[in-house]
Design a protein around this motif. Structure first.
Motif, PDB file in Angstrom:
ATOM      1  N   ALA A   1      12.660   6.143  16.910  1.00  0.00           N
ATOM      2  CA  ALA A   1      13.251   7.228  17.677  1.00  0.00           C
ATOM      3  C   ALA A   1      12.288   8.417  17.753  1.00  0.00           C
ATOM      4  O   ALA A   1      11.559   8.705  16.801  1.00  0.00           O
ATOM      5  CB  ALA A   1      14.553   7.667  17.041  1.00  0.00           C
ATOM      6  N   ALA A   2      12.312   9.086  18.889  1.00  0.00           N
ATOM      7  CA  ALA A   2      11.390  10.198  19.104  1.00  0.00           C
ATOM      8  C   ALA A   2      11.560  11.277  18.042  1.00  0.00           C
ATOM      9  O   ALA A   2      10.580  11.827  17.538  1.00  0.00           O
ATOM     10  CB  ALA A   2      11.602  10.795  20.499  1.00  0.00           C
ATOM     11  N   SER A   3      12.790  11.571  17.701  1.00  0.00           N
ATOM     12  CA  SER A   3      12.986  12.646  16.730  1.00  0.00           C
ATOM     13  C   SER A   3      12.473  12.251  15.351  1.00  0.00           C
ATOM     14  O   SER A   3      11.883  13.062  14.653  1.00  0.00           O
ATOM     15  CB  SER A   3      14.452  13.054  16.664  1.00  0.00           C
ATOM     16  OG  SER A   3      15.262  11.967  16.329  1.00  0.00           O
ATOM     17  N   THR A   4      12.687  10.996  15.008  1.00  0.00           N
ATOM     18  CA  THR A   4      12.176  10.518  13.720  1.00  0.00           C
ATOM     19  C   THR A   4      10.651  10.619  13.693  1.00  0.00           C
ATOM     20  O   THR A   4      10.063  11.129  12.735  1.00  0.00           O
ATOM     21  CB  THR A   4      12.597   9.055  13.501  1.00  0.00           C
ATOM     22  OG1 THR A   4      14.005   8.976  13.567  1.00  0.00           O
ATOM     23  CG2 THR A   4      12.131   8.550  12.160  1.00  0.00           C
TER      24      THR A   4
ATOM     25  N   ALA B   1       0.843  -1.201   0.000  1.00  0.00           N
ATOM     26  CA  ALA B   1       0.000   0.000   0.000  1.00  0.00           C
ATOM     27  C   ALA B   1       0.875   1.246   0.000  1.00  0.00           C
ATOM     28  O   ALA B   1       0.640   2.186  -0.770  1.00  0.00           O
ATOM     29  CB  ALA B   1      -0.922  -0.016   1.217  1.00  0.00           C
ATOM     30  N   ALA B   2       1.908   1.244   0.828  1.00  0.00           N
ATOM     31  CA  ALA B   2       2.784   2.420   0.907  1.00  0.00           C
ATOM     32  C   ALA B   2       3.473   2.657  -0.433  1.00  0.00           C
ATOM     33  O   ALA B   2       3.597   3.802  -0.886  1.00  0.00           O
ATOM     34  CB  ALA B   2       3.817   2.240   2.021  1.00  0.00           C
ATOM     35  N   THR B   3       3.896   1.575  -1.072  1.00  0.00           N
ATOM     36  CA  THR B   3       4.563   1.707  -2.363  1.00  0.00           C
ATOM     37  C   THR B   3       3.634   2.328  -3.400  1.00  0.00           C
ATOM     38  O   THR B   3       4.037   3.208  -4.169  1.00  0.00           O
ATOM     39  CB  THR B   3       5.040   0.328  -2.847  1.00  0.00           C
ATOM     40  OG1 THR B   3       5.880  -0.240  -1.842  1.00  0.00           O
ATOM     41  CG2 THR B   3       5.835   0.451  -4.133  1.00  0.00           C
TER      42      THR B   3
ATOM     43  N   LEU C   1       1.369   9.600   2.958  1.00  0.00           N
ATOM     44  CA  LEU C   1       0.967   8.238   3.337  1.00  0.00           C
ATOM     45  C   LEU C   1       1.846   7.184   2.665  1.00  0.00           C
ATOM     46  O   LEU C   1       1.805   6.017   3.032  1.00  0.00           O
ATOM     47  CB  LEU C   1      -0.495   8.001   2.974  1.00  0.00           C
ATOM     48  CG  LEU C   1      -1.506   8.827   3.768  1.00  0.00           C
ATOM     49  CD1 LEU C   1      -2.908   8.614   3.229  1.00  0.00           C
ATOM     50  CD2 LEU C   1      -1.456   8.477   5.248  1.00  0.00           C
ATOM     51  N   GLY C   2       2.631   7.610   1.705  1.00  0.00           N
ATOM     52  CA  GLY C   2       3.398   6.665   0.907  1.00  0.00           C
ATOM     53  C   GLY C   2       4.746   6.342   1.496  1.00  0.00           C
ATOM     54  O   GLY C   2       5.735   6.254   0.777  1.00  0.00           O
ATOM     55  N   ASN C   3       4.767   6.150   2.778  1.00  0.00           N
ATOM     56  CA  ASN C   3       6.006   5.815   3.480  1.00  0.00           C
ATOM     57  C   ASN C   3       5.597   4.878   4.593  1.00  0.00           C
ATOM     58  O   ASN C   3       4.670   5.173   5.350  1.00  0.00           O
ATOM     59  CB  ASN C   3       6.628   7.096   4.026  1.00  0.00           C
ATOM     60  CG  ASN C   3       7.746   6.822   5.006  1.00  0.00           C
ATOM     61  OD1 ASN C   3       7.490   6.500   6.158  1.00  0.00           O
ATOM     62  ND2 ASN C   3       8.982   6.934   4.553  1.00  0.00           N
ATOM     63  N   THR C   4       6.264   3.744   4.664  1.00  0.00           N
ATOM     64  CA  THR C   4       5.793   2.711   5.572  1.00  0.00           C
ATOM     65  C   THR C   4       5.669   3.221   7.001  1.00  0.00           C
ATOM     66  O   THR C   4       4.672   2.969   7.686  1.00  0.00           O
ATOM     67  CB  THR C   4       6.762   1.511   5.536  1.00  0.00           C
ATOM     68  OG1 THR C   4       6.889   1.101   4.181  1.00  0.00           O
ATOM     69  CG2 THR C   4       6.217   0.374   6.347  1.00  0.00           C
ATOM     70  N   THR C   5       6.661   3.961   7.432  1.00  0.00           N
ATOM     71  CA  THR C   5       6.622   4.444   8.809  1.00  0.00           C
ATOM     72  C   THR C   5       5.422   5.362   9.045  1.00  0.00           C
ATOM     73  O   THR C   5       4.682   5.209  10.012  1.00  0.00           O
ATOM     74  CB  THR C   5       7.913   5.199   9.145  1.00  0.00           C
ATOM     75  OG1 THR C   5       9.022   4.339   8.896  1.00  0.00           O
ATOM     76  CG2 THR C   5       7.939   5.615  10.594  1.00  0.00           C
ATOM     77  N   ARG C   6       5.251   6.308   8.120  1.00  0.00           N
ATOM     78  CA  ARG C   6       4.132   7.232   8.313  1.00  0.00           C
ATOM     79  C   ARG C   6       2.795   6.534   8.177  1.00  0.00           C
ATOM     80  O   ARG C   6       1.848   6.849   8.902  1.00  0.00           O
ATOM     81  CB  ARG C   6       4.221   8.387   7.312  1.00  0.00           C
ATOM     82  CG  ARG C   6       5.180   9.473   7.757  1.00  0.00           C
ATOM     83  CD  ARG C   6       5.020  10.728   6.927  1.00  0.00           C
ATOM     84  NE  ARG C   6       5.272  10.512   5.521  1.00  0.00           N
ATOM     85  CZ  ARG C   6       6.459  10.642   4.943  1.00  0.00           C
ATOM     86  NH1 ARG C   6       7.502  11.030   5.653  1.00  0.00           N
ATOM     87  NH2 ARG C   6       6.610  10.412   3.670  1.00  0.00           N
ATOM     88  N   LEU C   7       2.722   5.550   7.293  1.00  0.00           N
ATOM     89  CA  LEU C   7       1.467   4.823   7.144  1.00  0.00           C
ATOM     90  C   LEU C   7       1.167   4.044   8.421  1.00  0.00           C
ATOM     91  O   LEU C   7       0.021   3.978   8.864  1.00  0.00           O
ATOM     92  CB  LEU C   7       1.552   3.894   5.927  1.00  0.00           C
ATOM     93  CG  LEU C   7       0.260   3.262   5.425  1.00  0.00           C
ATOM     94  CD1 LEU C   7      -0.844   4.285   5.234  1.00  0.00           C
ATOM     95  CD2 LEU C   7       0.503   2.510   4.120  1.00  0.00           C
ATOM     96  N   ARG C   8       2.210   3.512   9.047  1.00  0.00           N
ATOM     97  CA  ARG C   8       2.001   2.811  10.319  1.00  0.00           C
ATOM     98  C   ARG C   8       1.522   3.776  11.390  1.00  0.00           C
ATOM     99  O   ARG C   8       0.642   3.462  12.195  1.00  0.00           O
ATOM    100  CB  ARG C   8       3.291   2.119  10.760  1.00  0.00           C
ATOM    101  CG  ARG C   8       3.643   0.921   9.901  1.00  0.00           C
ATOM    102  CD  ARG C   8       4.475  -0.086  10.684  1.00  0.00           C
ATOM    103  NE  ARG C   8       5.721   0.478  11.179  1.00  0.00           N
ATOM    104  CZ  ARG C   8       6.276   0.167  12.349  1.00  0.00           C
ATOM    105  NH1 ARG C   8       5.706  -0.709  13.143  1.00  0.00           N
ATOM    106  NH2 ARG C   8       7.398   0.715  12.721  1.00  0.00           N
ATOM    107  N   VAL C   9       2.125   4.953  11.420  1.00  0.00           N
ATOM    108  CA  VAL C   9       1.696   5.969  12.374  1.00  0.00           C
ATOM    109  C   VAL C   9       0.220   6.293  12.144  1.00  0.00           C
ATOM    110  O   VAL C   9      -0.592   6.298  13.077  1.00  0.00           O
ATOM    111  CB  VAL C   9       2.528   7.262  12.227  1.00  0.00           C
ATOM    112  CG1 VAL C   9       1.910   8.413  13.011  1.00  0.00           C
ATOM    113  CG2 VAL C   9       3.966   7.023  12.667  1.00  0.00           C
ATOM    114  N   TYR C  10      -0.079   6.533  10.890  1.00  0.00           N
ATOM    115  CA  TYR C  10      -1.440   6.938  10.565  1.00  0.00           C
ATOM    116  C   TYR C  10      -2.451   5.865  10.948  1.00  0.00           C
ATOM    117  O   TYR C  10      -3.487   6.145  11.537  1.00  0.00           O
ATOM    118  CB  TYR C  10      -1.547   7.272   9.081  1.00  0.00           C
ATOM    119  CG  TYR C  10      -2.878   7.872   8.748  1.00  0.00           C
ATOM    120  CD1 TYR C  10      -3.133   9.208   9.025  1.00  0.00           C
ATOM    121  CD2 TYR C  10      -3.892   7.097   8.214  1.00  0.00           C
ATOM    122  CE1 TYR C  10      -4.382   9.758   8.764  1.00  0.00           C
ATOM    123  CE2 TYR C  10      -5.136   7.639   7.945  1.00  0.00           C
ATOM    124  CZ  TYR C  10      -5.369   8.977   8.224  1.00  0.00           C
ATOM    125  OH  TYR C  10      -6.600   9.506   7.971  1.00  0.00           O
TER     126      TYR C  10
END
Lengths: 105, 105
Positions: B45-48, A6-8, B13-22
């Motif tokens: 990491a908190a800063s990330t 999905a992210a891709t 949304l097209g980034n795995t990390t951000r999609l997981r956050v979302y």
DNA sequence: ATCGTATTTCCATGGACATCGAAGAAGCAG
DNA sequence: CTGCTTCTTCGATGTCCATGGAAATACGAT
């Protein structure tokens, strides 16, 4: 549809140029458009377009079919629906605009 | 919703990390989650995390509210629906999985 | 005022992306 | 086989992104 996939796909659509390409193909419908047609329509360099198309194809959002020397590109509606479904499934259940699925898993 | 805005949100949304956050925020629903909670839940990491949240917030997909020293984050369903609507409008009209809008513009 | 917790900003680094021109490859026409 | 059209790959460049540690800031408690 896993989260990586999905992210891709989201990232593939998350670029103005690629989104314009994709929308042009959606509007073109079943007939699709040749690469050269897209190129003129959008006014970008052929090599740039080729890269973007490659990306859209490798994520499954677009398909290509050869007709002699020209390559016809088409939007893959099934993939798009899968992606929208993925977002809608978890993200829009309560919202006013709500999305209804019919059969699918 | 213009194409630039749509592309920006899709890219967010097209980034795995951000999609997981979302998705974590979507699952958390109205109560939302504090930044620290997300951080532990996702193990980044908190800063990330802060950078990614900033991106999601600046695109309008997430909102924050301060409660004393903690910042509560929530998914913005309205924005998500706008985005899904944008995709569905043009992209899924014929498809089996079809999406129905009710009132909205 | 001082401390402690929660979160952001600063800074640096490695990597990926967007773009384009030029050269190559694929396929038909003669 | 030569030439023409269509598209892709190569090579190069500048820019933006992801990541995280360390320092700074925001805010409440004592």
């Amino acid at each position: 549809m896993d989260i990586e996939e999905a992210a891709t796909q989201l990232e593939a659509l998350g670029n103005t140029t690629r989104l314009r390409v994709y929308r042009a193909l959606v509007r073109a419908g079943e007939d699709g458009l040749p690469v050269g047609g897209l190129q003129m329509k959008l006014g970008i360099a052929a090599s740039t377009l080729s890269h973007h198309l490659h990306r859209l194809i490798s994520t499954g959002l677009v398909t290509q079919e050869r007709q002699a020397t020209t390559l016809i590109c088409r939007a893959n509606y099934t993939a798009m629906n899968g992606l929208v479904g993925f977002l809608a499934d978890e993200c829009c259940a309560d919202a006013p605009y709500a999305v209804k699925k019919e059969g699918a898993a």
